[in-house]
Design a protein around this motif. Structure first.
Motif, PDB file in Angstrom:
ATOM      1  N   THR A  13       7.612 -28.710 -78.422  1.00  0.00           N
ATOM      2  CA  THR A  13       7.226 -29.376 -79.666  1.00  0.00           C
ATOM      3  C   THR A  13       6.367 -30.611 -79.383  1.00  0.00           C
ATOM      4  O   THR A  13       5.342 -30.823 -80.024  1.00  0.00           O
ATOM      5  CB  THR A  13       8.474 -29.777 -80.466  1.00  0.00           C
ATOM      6  OG1 THR A  13       9.228 -28.603 -80.756  1.00  0.00           O
ATOM      7  CG2 THR A  13       8.103 -30.476 -81.757  1.00  0.00           C
ATOM      8  N   ALA A  14       6.781 -31.419 -78.407  1.00  0.00           N
ATOM      9  CA  ALA A  14       6.086 -32.678 -78.131  1.00  0.00           C
ATOM     10  C   ALA A  14       4.803 -32.493 -77.345  1.00  0.00           C
ATOM     11  O   ALA A  14       3.787 -33.114 -77.648  1.00  0.00           O
ATOM     12  CB  ALA A  14       7.024 -33.623 -77.374  1.00  0.00           C
ATOM     13  N   ALA A  56      14.919 -38.129 -77.373  1.00  0.00           N
ATOM     14  CA  ALA A  56      13.660 -38.039 -78.127  1.00  0.00           C
ATOM     15  C   ALA A  56      12.839 -39.310 -77.972  1.00  0.00           C
ATOM     16  O   ALA A  56      11.612 -39.242 -77.786  1.00  0.00           O
ATOM     17  CB  ALA A  56      13.952 -37.775 -79.603  1.00  0.00           C
ATOM     18  N   HIS A  57      13.485 -40.463 -78.012  1.00  0.00           N
ATOM     19  CA  HIS A  57      12.757 -41.722 -77.813  1.00  0.00           C
ATOM     20  C   HIS A  57      12.137 -41.765 -76.420  1.00  0.00           C
ATOM     21  O   HIS A  57      11.010 -42.246 -76.253  1.00  0.00           O
ATOM     22  CB  HIS A  57      13.678 -42.920 -78.023  1.00  0.00           C
ATOM     23  CG  HIS A  57      14.014 -43.152 -79.450  1.00  0.00           C
ATOM     24  ND1 HIS A  57      15.246 -43.594 -79.856  1.00  0.00           N
ATOM     25  CD2 HIS A  57      13.303 -43.004 -80.584  1.00  0.00           C
ATOM     26  CE1 HIS A  57      15.273 -43.695 -81.167  1.00  0.00           C
ATOM     27  NE2 HIS A  57      14.099 -43.341 -81.631  1.00  0.00           N
ATOM     28  N   ASN A  61       8.072 -41.973 -75.357  1.00  0.00           N
ATOM     29  CA  ASN A  61       7.585 -43.094 -74.561  1.00  0.00           C
ATOM     30  C   ASN A  61       7.001 -42.689 -73.217  1.00  0.00           C
ATOM     31  O   ASN A  61       6.724 -43.552 -72.390  1.00  0.00           O
ATOM     32  CB  ASN A  61       8.707 -44.114 -74.362  1.00  0.00           C
ATOM     33  CG  ASN A  61       8.914 -44.934 -75.605  1.00  0.00           C
ATOM     34  OD1 ASN A  61       7.981 -45.530 -76.122  1.00  0.00           O
ATOM     35  ND2 ASN A  61      10.133 -44.952 -76.103  1.00  0.00           N
ATOM     36  N   THR A  62       6.772 -41.408 -73.003  1.00  0.00           N
ATOM     37  CA  THR A  62       6.149 -40.975 -71.748  1.00  0.00           C
ATOM     38  C   THR A  62       4.632 -41.124 -71.859  1.00  0.00           C
ATOM     39  O   THR A  62       4.062 -41.106 -72.947  1.00  0.00           O
ATOM     40  CB  THR A  62       6.480 -39.500 -71.435  1.00  0.00           C
ATOM     41  OG1 THR A  62       5.970 -38.686 -72.476  1.00  0.00           O
ATOM     42  CG2 THR A  62       7.988 -39.296 -71.244  1.00  0.00           C
ATOM     43  N   LYS A  63       4.000 -41.265 -70.719  1.00  0.00           N
ATOM     44  CA  LYS A  63       2.532 -41.383 -70.708  1.00  0.00           C
ATOM     45  C   LYS A  63       1.876 -40.132 -71.291  1.00  0.00           C
ATOM     46  O   LYS A  63       0.850 -40.224 -71.946  1.00  0.00           O
ATOM     47  CB  LYS A  63       2.029 -41.620 -69.295  1.00  0.00           C
ATOM     48  CG  LYS A  63       2.297 -43.009 -68.805  1.00  0.00           C
ATOM     49  CD  LYS A  63       1.696 -43.228 -67.444  1.00  0.00           C
ATOM     50  CE  LYS A  63       2.000 -44.633 -66.983  1.00  0.00           C
ATOM     51  NZ  LYS A  63       1.421 -44.928 -65.686  1.00  0.00           N
ATOM     52  N   MET A  65       2.817 -38.361 -73.728  1.00  0.00           N
ATOM     53  CA  MET A  65       2.845 -38.403 -75.183  1.00  0.00           C
ATOM     54  C   MET A  65       1.932 -39.511 -75.719  1.00  0.00           C
ATOM     55  O   MET A  65       1.290 -39.325 -76.750  1.00  0.00           O
ATOM     56  CB  MET A  65       4.286 -38.637 -75.656  1.00  0.00           C
ATOM     57  CG  MET A  65       4.426 -38.625 -77.146  1.00  0.00           C
ATOM     58  SD  MET A  65       3.991 -37.018 -77.808  1.00  0.00           S
ATOM     59  CE  MET A  65       5.288 -36.784 -78.947  1.00  0.00           C
ATOM     60  N   ILE A  66       1.854 -40.597 -75.011  1.00  0.00           N
ATOM     61  CA  ILE A  66       1.091 -41.752 -75.489  1.00  0.00           C
ATOM     62  C   ILE A  66      -0.414 -41.547 -75.349  1.00  0.00           C
ATOM     63  O   ILE A  66      -1.185 -41.898 -76.235  1.00  0.00           O
ATOM     64  CB  ILE A  66       1.534 -43.031 -74.760  1.00  0.00           C
ATOM     65  CG1 ILE A  66       2.989 -43.357 -75.112  1.00  0.00           C
ATOM     66  CG2 ILE A  66       0.633 -44.208 -75.094  1.00  0.00           C
ATOM     67  CD1 ILE A  66       3.598 -44.462 -74.276  1.00  0.00           C
ATOM     68  N   TYR A  67      -0.841 -40.978 -74.231  1.00  0.00           N
ATOM     69  CA  TYR A  67      -2.269 -40.829 -73.953  1.00  0.00           C
ATOM     70  C   TYR A  67      -2.737 -39.405 -74.197  1.00  0.00           C
ATOM     71  O   TYR A  67      -2.122 -38.450 -73.737  1.00  0.00           O
ATOM     72  CB  TYR A  67      -2.585 -41.223 -72.509  1.00  0.00           C
ATOM     73  CG  TYR A  67      -2.272 -42.663 -72.227  1.00  0.00           C
ATOM     74  CD1 TYR A  67      -3.089 -43.673 -72.725  1.00  0.00           C
ATOM     75  CD2 TYR A  67      -1.157 -43.035 -71.498  1.00  0.00           C
ATOM     76  CE1 TYR A  67      -2.802 -45.013 -72.505  1.00  0.00           C
ATOM     77  CE2 TYR A  67      -0.859 -44.361 -71.254  1.00  0.00           C
ATOM     78  CZ  TYR A  67      -1.685 -45.346 -71.755  1.00  0.00           C
ATOM     79  OH  TYR A  67      -1.396 -46.649 -71.531  1.00  0.00           O
ATOM     80  N   VAL A  68      -3.839 -39.271 -74.869  1.00  0.00           N
ATOM     81  CA  VAL A  68      -4.455 -37.965 -75.102  1.00  0.00           C
ATOM     82  C   VAL A  68      -5.315 -37.623 -73.907  1.00  0.00           C
ATOM     83  O   VAL A  68      -6.110 -38.432 -73.449  1.00  0.00           O
ATOM     84  CB  VAL A  68      -5.324 -37.980 -76.373  1.00  0.00           C
ATOM     85  CG1 VAL A  68      -6.009 -36.649 -76.581  1.00  0.00           C
ATOM     86  CG2 VAL A  68      -4.482 -38.358 -77.586  1.00  0.00           C
ATOM     87  N   ARG A  69      -5.136 -36.422 -73.416  1.00  0.00           N
ATOM     88  CA  ARG A  69      -5.955 -35.994 -72.257  1.00  0.00           C
ATOM     89  C   ARG A  69      -7.278 -35.483 -72.712  1.00  0.00           C
ATOM     90  O   ARG A  69      -7.478 -34.903 -73.684  1.00  0.00           O
ATOM     91  CB  ARG A  69      -5.224 -34.894 -71.501  1.00  0.00           C
ATOM     92  CG  ARG A  69      -3.974 -35.381 -70.858  1.00  0.00           C
ATOM     93  CD  ARG A  69      -3.340 -34.250 -70.112  1.00  0.00           C
ATOM     94  NE  ARG A  69      -2.043 -34.683 -69.654  1.00  0.00           N
ATOM     95  CZ  ARG A  69      -1.331 -34.016 -68.784  1.00  0.00           C
ATOM     96  NH1 ARG A  69      -1.782 -32.903 -68.290  1.00  0.00           N
ATOM     97  NH2 ARG A  69      -0.169 -34.456 -68.396  1.00  0.00           N
TER      98      ARG A  69
END
Length: 69
Positions: A13-14, A56-57, A61-63, A65-69
């Motif tokens: 999902t993530a 889930a939190h 908070n993983t890289k 999830m935070i950064y779009v490749r």
């Protein structure tokens, strides 16, 4: 369902992918750590919403999830 099954669904999902075997081992250990910190027994692990909120939190908070490749 098992923690590994739930974590695999969370990853799909993530991140749009399944976890690697190494990631699955690390994340399963992390969920166990979250449960220990909240004094949740292994029998209550799958039904304890607080443990899975913590997981889930952590996913959010993983890289990855935070950064779009």
């Amino acid at each position: 369902t098992t923690p590994a099954d739930r974590l695999t669904r969370m990853f799909r999902t993530a991140y749009g992918r399944s976890p690697t075997p190494e990631e699955l081992l690390r994340w399963t250990a992390a969920v166990q750590d979250f449960a220990s910190a909240r004094q949740v027994s292994s029998g209550e692990l799958m039904t304890n919403a607080d443990v899975w909120k913590d997981a889930a939190h952590a996913v959010f908070n993983t890289k990855e999830m935070i950064y779009v490749r």
